[in-house]
Enzyme design. Sequence first.
Site, PDB file in Angstrom:
ATOM      1  N   THR A   1     123.784  -7.109  33.550  1.00 38.85           N
ATOM      2  CA  THR A   1     124.458  -7.348  32.383  1.00 38.85           C
ATOM      3  C   THR A   1     123.401  -8.061  31.524  1.00 38.85           C
ATOM      4  O   THR A   1     123.416  -7.734  30.276  1.00 38.85           O
ATOM      5  CB  THR A   1     125.657  -8.079  32.424  1.00 38.85           C
TER       6      THR A   1
ATOM      7  N   HIS B   1     121.285  -5.831  29.655  1.00 35.22           N
ATOM      8  CA  HIS B   1     121.936  -4.993  28.464  1.00 35.22           C
ATOM      9  C   HIS B   1     121.704  -5.902  27.368  1.00 35.22           C
ATOM     10  O   HIS B   1     121.605  -5.502  26.315  1.00 35.22           O
ATOM     11  CB  HIS B   1     123.464  -4.443  28.728  1.00 35.22           C
TER      12      HIS B   1
ATOM     13  N   ILE C   1     122.847  -4.702  43.448  1.00 33.68           N
ATOM     14  CA  ILE C   1     123.758  -4.893  44.304  1.00 33.68           C
ATOM     15  C   ILE C   1     124.181  -3.825  45.363  1.00 33.68           C
ATOM     16  O   ILE C   1     124.610  -4.169  46.493  1.00 33.68           O
ATOM     17  CB  ILE C   1     125.113  -4.771  43.356  1.00 33.68           C
TER      18      ILE C   1
END
Lengths: 371, 371, 371, 371
Positions: free
Chosen positions: D67, D70, D202
């Site tokens: 994230t 981004h 992940i």
Amino acid sequence: MTTHSPAPTLTPARPVVVNAPSAKQTMRALVKHHAGSELQFVADRPRPIPGPRDVLIKVSKVGICGTDRHIWEWDAWAASRIPVGIVTGHEFVGVIEAVGAAVTRYHVGQRVSAEGHITAGVDYNSRTGNAHIASDTRILGIDRDGIFADYAVIPEENVWPVHPKIPDKVAAVMDPLGNAVHTVMAAGVSAKSVLITGTGIIGLMAVTVAKAAGAGRIFATDMDPKRRALSRKLGASEAFDPRDSAFINEIRATCRGEGVDVLLEMSGSPAAYDQGFSCLRNGGTAALLGIPAKPPTFNITQHVVFKGATVLGINGRKMFETWYQMEELLISGKLELDEIITHEFPLEKFKEAHETMISGEGIKVVMSVNG
Amino acid sequence: MTTHSPAPTLTPARPVVVNAPSAKQTMRALVKHHAGSELQFVADRPRPIPGPRDVLIKVSKVGICGTDRHIWEWDAWAASRIPVGIVTGHEFVGVIEAVGAAVTRYHVGQRVSAEGHITAGVDYNSRTGNAHIASDTRILGIDRDGIFADYAVIPEENVWPVHPKIPDKVAAVMDPLGNAVHTVMAAGVSAKSVLITGTGIIGLMAVTVAKAAGAGRIFATDMDPKRRALSRKLGASEAFDPRDSAFINEIRATCRGEGVDVLLEMSGSPAAYDQGFSCLRNGGTAALLGIPAKPPTFNITQHVVFKGATVLGINGRKMFETWYQMEELLISGKLELDEIITHEFPLEKFKEAHETMISGEGIKVVMSVNG
Amino acid sequence: MTTHSPAPTLTPARPVVVNAPSAKQTMRALVKHHAGSELQFVADRPRPIPGPRDVLIKVSKVGICGTDRHIWEWDAWAASRIPVGIVTGHEFVGVIEAVGAAVTRYHVGQRVSAEGHITAGVDYNSRTGNAHIASDTRILGIDRDGIFADYAVIPEENVWPVHPKIPDKVAAVMDPLGNAVHTVMAAGVSAKSVLITGTGIIGLMAVTVAKAAGAGRIFATDMDPKRRALSRKLGASEAFDPRDSAFINEIRATCRGEGVDVLLEMSGSPAAYDQGFSCLRNGGTAALLGIPAKPPTFNITQHVVFKGATVLGINGRKMFETWYQMEELLISGKLELDEIITHEFPLEKFKEAHETMISGEGIKVVMSVNG
Amino acid sequence: MTTHSPAPTLTPARPVVVNAPSAKQTMRALVKHHAGSELQFVADRPRPIPGPRDVLIKVSKVGICGTDRHIWEWDAWAASRIPVGIVTGHEFVGVIEAVGAAVTRYHVGQRVSAEGHITAGVDYNSRTGNAHIASDTRILGIDRDGIFADYAVIPEENVWPVHPKIPDKVAAVMDPLGNAVHTVMAAGVSAKSVLITGTGIIGLMAVTVAKAAGAGRIFATDMDPKRRALSRKLGASEAFDPRDSAFINEIRATCRGEGVDVLLEMSGSPAAYDQGFSCLRNGGTAALLGIPAKPPTFNITQHVVFKGATVLGINGRKMFETWYQMEELLISGKLELDEIITHEFPLEKFKEAHETMISGEGIKVVMSVNG
């Protein structure tokens, strides 16, 4: 551990309350004033003062629990557990009168009930949706002042806003109703045959809850013919007197010769343990709520190991899954509680209220405090 | 692999039948006689001969399924799947007339229905209680001769003895009722709010099943006002016309602003997918039974991933957990099927029967064959 | 019930066997020849003849079970249960030598083991994936002839084809390994702390299974220091002598002061019940496999009801979910069985084999019959 | 609603802090200073001041999340969501420096991480152990100031005390590790075959977590050969390049011709959806964590409905069940994270840190702030 700058001094949290009662304000309360039976009505108990994360509730109605009977009668359990001087009672509905300064979730004027199991919020069960079995639980009206009074203080985590469709009389007994709902929902009764051993207050609630929650046939046992009649009225297919154990074969025969899918043990009677498990089919589920006076010596090898049974210990209500389940069942109109909540008295008639419940003349007895 | 003596020749199993029909015996049957619409009534179809592990059933009553409509109308799916010459139909009740020599579980004279999913019994799902989703399933009346006939042959593993309390008219439709029960029970509706999108035959059954299985409030959507009215009669709190999407906010608002706990998708409509998931709360469960004509393009990221939703594909009925659940719901008198099974015709009036179902004048249509 | 034409006479099923042994063929077998200790080696036992749905298996290797010890020693349980004259034994691997005429699932030459719980296939548990707890189970080598012999007959439903990656020595003990796997998987150990009370054969298997199945820390108790050492080698974080109950506080302290998530009770010792449940956290799960000689009198109110614990009775292995789980664990190389299967003897040395197992010198003892 | 005395005025809660920083104290921080790419290092950001129920944490180490990439790159999502001026970052470990006056659960000096999903605690999911999918979640470093700074403020409900056995480098990435653990545990991998589509950060964590949590064979797909090699090292039986779809048949063949038990979708690639579900057996479970750039148009009818599959949307981590599971897996030494946490930089080298992660040269990149 990571090093860090010298630990600063921790100053104690100061109580900061919104709309706090002044220290001089008093209230009515029922107090266990000495180590013995009954309770004392006190007119000038100081109002409790909420901490920064507590709400102060003006109590509308309260229910008398089986636990309150133990406290009233001052039996061995009560004598060993209840601090003399405490305000008792834990089933209630009321209205928020004031909130602590750090309260963020609720506001003055909300109609609420509350969960009476109070925890610090730091153990495994508290942090995983199972605070009802936390390792550090303190219980309202048992370990700290309860709600047989005009006002009570509750941590905001424990508050439950009551849906407008639920009347005060019912909201006052959501605590014991939650015991029945938790037992029924933990076992899972949907499209299953169910046996309920023991139809005291919670057992009777379990009959209407099991029917509402989707049980197929419901069987019940109780020695009292009036309770058996009421069980049938609330939805039991058949209710048996457990003193004649012929019912075991009758139940097994009507359940394919195998037995019921689910046993809800609500009596705490050692005989009921034996009878109930004898009615349970292989691979069935038993939920145990009743508390035996002494450990039952039932044959766990035969009844559980060989059968491949699942046994669930039931304590309190899930915080707060059970409360949501109750709300859905209540607002969809599926529960019949009118014949279970049999009596209502004003707080001042607390003696009649307790005696009506203890004598068995009443089932669930409610007292009105402020409403 | 362990060595062993030379493998002996494996001779084929010989059919050995008890009370077998002679090769000359014939029967009435509805046959898909050519690659086109409708069925043909045949008076002299040879009776099927059971293998050693089959039972021969004399058919009493049958139900007409939505699948039978596809076969009747000979749409693209039917043309691609159904072998011309087959006897169709798979919902029924009848009586065992003869058993194969190696049959051990059932006997001549038993009243039975049966599960139409036939498997070899060797794959993962067949051996773990989930034969309904076996990898090698062949379906009665679709892949092999079905039950729109005087007699049918069924493997004994698939037979379901019907409880005496269940009348033939209901026993004939346990197959589609099982679809509804499996969907409802897989999702789990006990003490939950439920939305059913699409109330065709199985959707309507799902309304009465959800109520019986313990749902709290039940919401339904359907474009047909008669079906909406029937939904309400069967237990829905409210039934909406999905062409006005205002119902989404209405449902969410009445469910704490969060949405329903459970979605049962029974329409196969892409719009219903979107609407249904929009009504579902975070962490809710959706069970999908409806079969879209083409894959719906709903936003799985928004509706499933971000929501933390659980989605269950539903196919057939659990073999045989669903049948036991149905039996318990039926014999405890909790299901209302009288207004769903609207018409009954003798087998010879199969054309009227199919047309009544296809026109929407009837909901579930039953044909009596021998009883 | 629907009326029907007069019930025809049911003629008995005739055994129809492919590749059947002639009546004169004999085999070696271990027989409980009289009501007393030990077994007798018989060289000329007639070979069993399979029925139409049975397979005949040539036995490669067999395992000696704790149950076989009871039979060998002819204790009270064995005297009350075992028919004199029976061939004993139920753990094995072999090769299909012949199949009954109605057998459809397996063929001559397949290497197989089998589930020893034989049911008629018509009760609730048999039809819902739980045949291991059927109400009418008959057990191989206990209620009917077993597999301490050159040949054995097994219903085809009970056959388990063995994966090529699994060696005979391991395949021979899939039955007891399945007990361990079922116990571990029923409780669910993934990312949980686990206590195993009692590390006999199945307890030791449970240590390696729990590790493979994803347990975090594994604690074990056993009075035998060699078993404790082996537990640690197989994956236990710590193994304790239960005669010093200090371990209870030690386990609780290292588990946040709350206790382990999972208890696997494998000793059948009443003291282990008390100790094990004392180590279990509130809301934890206990799976009970051990069979107490007499019912333990542990405090179910304290240990189960107040704790909100879940208790699972474990019997046999799931038919056949457990077998699939075992296969996955075995072929992925996650189980360490080399130090558990300690000895192998030829069938003729059955006396040494039994004595090695009974003395505790060996753990799991295997006999080779034909391979 | 019950009537009550006139509602008192609600005065606002005053912030009352123990050991609070003075308003003049400043700190280092990474700030999204304008609507565009990169972050700005600020040396004199005012230290945040905790409210009465917050803790102030001195940050030790932080992780850079996908994230954060981004946000760094300022793509369409970031531009639409991130308030300019915010301190970013949400993965961290640190030490409590000060506590608000109403804090009761934690104290100054504790080493902690925290859950970045912040909720009001009043909706269904927050009150039932599923706050990670609450309807009102605000996220640290996205909706409010995060932890790429010397100090951060966190509500005490969100704090997680870190076990002494877990080093800072690992504790700093418990947030993304929790994504992997939640996905694996939600699906349930114990004794099952598993396919992981996509081995980014992940996905790689999921390989070691799945192995630790008890998976049998683990298959993975990724286009990057280095990631495939690392998957195998971490425990995957095989890792495939998804551009050659032959792997689908290979996986199905090795899984009895039926497919894997569990799919963990971690790529967000529409092609991976199709491939992954094609590898899943009937009745299998798929857990979806990957976020497609646009909704995948995969065939839900074929892949989910007909298969009887279970699909789980995965978002965040369970609060706090996942954290307990992580702790147990970490302290039992079952996770291999050394090759996943590839780089560590001081905070000032934030540009190199982000670029190392974005280029793919590094996998998980950690920055040290105060320790």
